[in-house]
Design a protein around this motif. Structure first.
Motif, short mmCIF file in Angstrom:
data_model
loop_
_atom_site.label_atom_id
_atom_site.label_comp_id
_atom_site.label_asym_id
_atom_site.label_seq_id
_atom_site.Cartn_x
_atom_site.Cartn_y
_atom_site.Cartn_z
N LYS A 293 12.60 -2.12 -2.14
CA LYS A 293 13.06 -2.86 -3.33
C LYS A 293 11.91 -3.30 -4.25
O LYS A 293 12.06 -3.41 -5.47
CB LYS A 293 13.85 -4.10 -2.89
N THR A 294 10.74 -3.56 -3.67
CA THR A 294 9.64 -4.12 -4.47
C THR A 294 9.32 -3.31 -5.73
O THR A 294 9.13 -3.90 -6.80
CB THR A 294 8.38 -4.27 -3.60
N PRO A 295 9.27 -1.97 -5.64
CA PRO A 295 8.81 -1.22 -6.82
C PRO A 295 9.82 -1.12 -7.96
O PRO A 295 9.48 -0.63 -9.04
CB PRO A 295 8.50 0.18 -6.28
N THR B 77 6.97 8.60 -0.93
CA THR B 77 6.16 8.27 0.26
C THR B 77 7.01 8.40 1.52
O THR B 77 6.51 8.72 2.59
CB THR B 77 5.63 6.83 0.18
N ASP B 78 8.30 8.13 1.35
CA ASP B 78 9.19 8.26 2.50
C ASP B 78 10.64 8.17 2.04
O ASP B 78 10.92 7.77 0.91
CB ASP B 78 8.88 7.17 3.55
N GLU B 79 11.53 8.57 2.92
CA GLU B 79 12.96 8.55 2.59
C GLU B 79 13.77 8.31 3.85
O GLU B 79 13.35 8.65 4.96
CB GLU B 79 13.34 9.89 1.93
N GLY C 268 4.10 -4.94 8.90
CA GLY C 268 2.88 -4.17 8.61
C GLY C 268 3.12 -2.67 8.48
O GLY C 268 2.17 -1.89 8.35
N HIS C 269 4.39 -2.26 8.49
CA HIS C 269 4.62 -0.81 8.26
C HIS C 269 4.36 -0.48 6.81
O HIS C 269 4.42 -1.34 5.93
CB HIS C 269 6.03 -0.40 8.71
N THR C 270 4.08 0.79 6.57
CA THR C 270 3.95 1.29 5.21
C THR C 270 4.51 2.70 5.16
O THR C 270 4.46 3.39 6.20
CB THR C 270 2.50 1.22 4.71
N ALA C 271 5.05 3.11 4.05
CA ALA C 271 5.90 4.30 4.01
C ALA C 271 6.92 4.11 5.14
O ALA C 271 7.48 3.02 5.26
CB ALA C 271 5.07 5.57 4.13
N SER C 272 7.11 5.14 5.98
CA SER C 272 7.94 4.88 7.17
C SER C 272 7.09 5.03 8.43
O SER C 272 7.50 5.62 9.45
CB SER C 272 9.15 5.82 7.20
C1 6PG Z 1 11.20 2.07 2.69
C2 6PG Z 1 9.80 1.98 2.19
C3 6PG Z 1 9.03 0.96 2.94
C4 6PG Z 1 8.91 -0.23 2.00
C5 6PG Z 1 8.61 -1.48 2.77
C6 6PG Z 1 8.74 -2.69 1.83
O1 6PG Z 1 11.76 3.16 2.73
O2 6PG Z 1 11.73 0.98 2.99
O3 6PG Z 1 9.18 2.95 1.70
O4 6PG Z 1 7.78 1.32 3.41
O5 6PG Z 1 7.88 0.05 1.05
O6 6PG Z 1 9.58 -1.58 3.80
O7 6PG Z 1 10.09 -2.73 1.41
P1 6PG Z 1 10.56 -3.77 0.28
O8 6PG Z 1 9.85 -3.36 -0.98
O9 6PG Z 1 12.05 -3.56 0.17
O10 6PG Z 1 10.15 -5.14 0.75
#
Ligand code: 6PG
Length: 257
Positions: free
Chosen positions: A46-48, A72-74, A149-153
Motif C-alpha cells: 500500500k505504501t507506494p 519487485t514481487d507479486e 523486515g521482509h522486502t519484496a516477498s
Molecule cells: C507486497 C510487497 C511487500 C511490501 C511490504 C510493505 O507484495 O506486499 O511488495 O514487500 O512492500 O509488505 O507493505 P505496505 O506498503 O502495504 O506496508
C-alpha cells in the motif's frame, strides 16, 4: 548490510513523494541519456500508492516510451484480485500514463500454478535483458519493508534457496498468498535501490534495521556493495535516535548514517 546508506526523513508523505518524483526522474533521465532506456522495478503493498499516483501525473510521451516497468514481487492471485500488486499499480499509475504495453513486464499470474508462473516470469526477464545485450540489472528498484523486515516477498521465515535465479517462488503457509519475487541476486544488481517506508507501524523495524543492524531480508539487500537510500516519513522515523550528523536537503532532513 549495505555499506553506504543515505536516510531522508520527511515531515509528510506529500513532501516525501514530491522529493521521490524528482529523485526517480533524475535517475531515469540519466539512464535514458546514457542507455536509451530506464528499467525500474516497483514495489507492491500500500505504501507506494500515493507516489504512483503522483508519478502518473508525469505524462511526457517520449519519456514513457523509454521506460520499462517490472515488479519487485507479486501475489499469485488473478490480476483483478484486491490482493494483486499489478492491479494496484494499474489503478494508481499504468492506466494514466502513455507507457507502451510491451514496456510493462508484470509477473505472470495466469498460469496453472505458481511454479509455472515463476518459470515463465524468469524466462521473460532473462530474454528481455538478452535482447538488450546486457547483464540483468535495474536502474532503480523501489522496495517497501514489512514490520518483520521482509522486502519484496523475501521473508525472514522463507527465503529462496537457489541464489543464482532472478525470480523465485515463495510458498509458505505462514505467508498470505503464494508469491513470486525478485531474488537478492536480481535486486543487488540494481544501480540504485530505494526503500520507501511510511507510517508509525514501521517505526520499530526501521530502528532495528538502521540502528541495530538486525539480520532481516531488508538488511541483506546490497550486502557488500553499493548504496541503499531510505525515504521515511516522520512517523516511520519516530523511533530513530536524534541524528547527530544531518543536513537539510529541500523538504528532507538528510541523515548521514
Ligand atoms: C507486497 C510487497 C511487500 C511490501 C511490504 C510493505 O507484495 O506486499 O511488495 O514487500 O512492500 O509488505 O507493505 P505496505 O506498503 O502495504 O506496508
Amino acid at each position: 548490510m549495505p555499506i553506504d546508506r543515505e536516510l531522508f526523513i520527511f515531515d509528510t508523505t506529500h513532501k516525501l513523494t514530491n522529493h521521490l518524483l524528482k529523485y526517480l526522474l533524475n535517475i531515469a533521465e540519466n539512464a535514458i541519456k546514457a542507455r536509451g532506456r530506464f528499467i525500474v522495478a516497483l514495489a507492491g503493498g500500500k505504501t507506494p500508492i500515493e507516489f504512483y499516483a503522483k508519478l502518473a501525473g508525469f505524462e511526457d510521451l517520449e519519456f514513457w516510451s523509454n521506460v520499462h516497468i517490472f515488479q519487485t514481487d507479486e501475489r499469485f492471485v488473478p490480476v483483478d484480485s484486491a490482493e494483486s500488486n499489478y492491479r494496484m499499480m494499474k489503478e494508481s499509475l499504468l492506466d494514466f500514463v502513455p507507457i507502451p504495453l510491451v514496456n510493462v513486464h508484470p509477473f505472470m499470474t495466469e498460469a496453472k500454478d505458481v511454479q509455472e508462473a515463476t518459470r515463465v516470469s524468469q524466462k521473460d526477464m532473462r530474454e528481455f535483458f538478452i535482447d538488450l545485450e546486457c547483464e540483468p540489472y535495474f536502474d532503480l528498484v523501489i522496495l517497501g519493508i514489512g514490520e518483520d523486515g521482509h522486502t519484496a516477498s523475501l521473508f525472514p521465515t522463507c527465503l529462496p534457496q537457489n541464489n543464482k535465479e532472478l525470480v523465485a517462488v515463495i510458498d509458505n503457509s505462514a505467508i498470505r498468498n503464494q508469491r513470486i519475487t525478485l531474488t537478492f541476486e536480481a535486486i543487488n544488481k540494481a544501480k540504485n535501490i530505494l526503500f520507501l517506508v511510511t507510517g508509525e507501524d514501521k517505526a520499530n523495524i526501521m530502528r532495528l534495521i538502521l540502528e541495530q543492524n538486525v539480520d532481516v531480508p531488508a538488511n541483506r539487500v546490497l550486502v557488500g556493495k553499493g548504496k541503499a537510500v531510505y525515504f521515511l516519513d516522520k512517523d516511520a522515523a519516530r523511533r530513530l535516535a536524534t541524528p547527530k550528523n544531518f543536513e537539510h536537503d529541500g523538504d528532507a532532513v538528510k541523515v548521514i548514517i
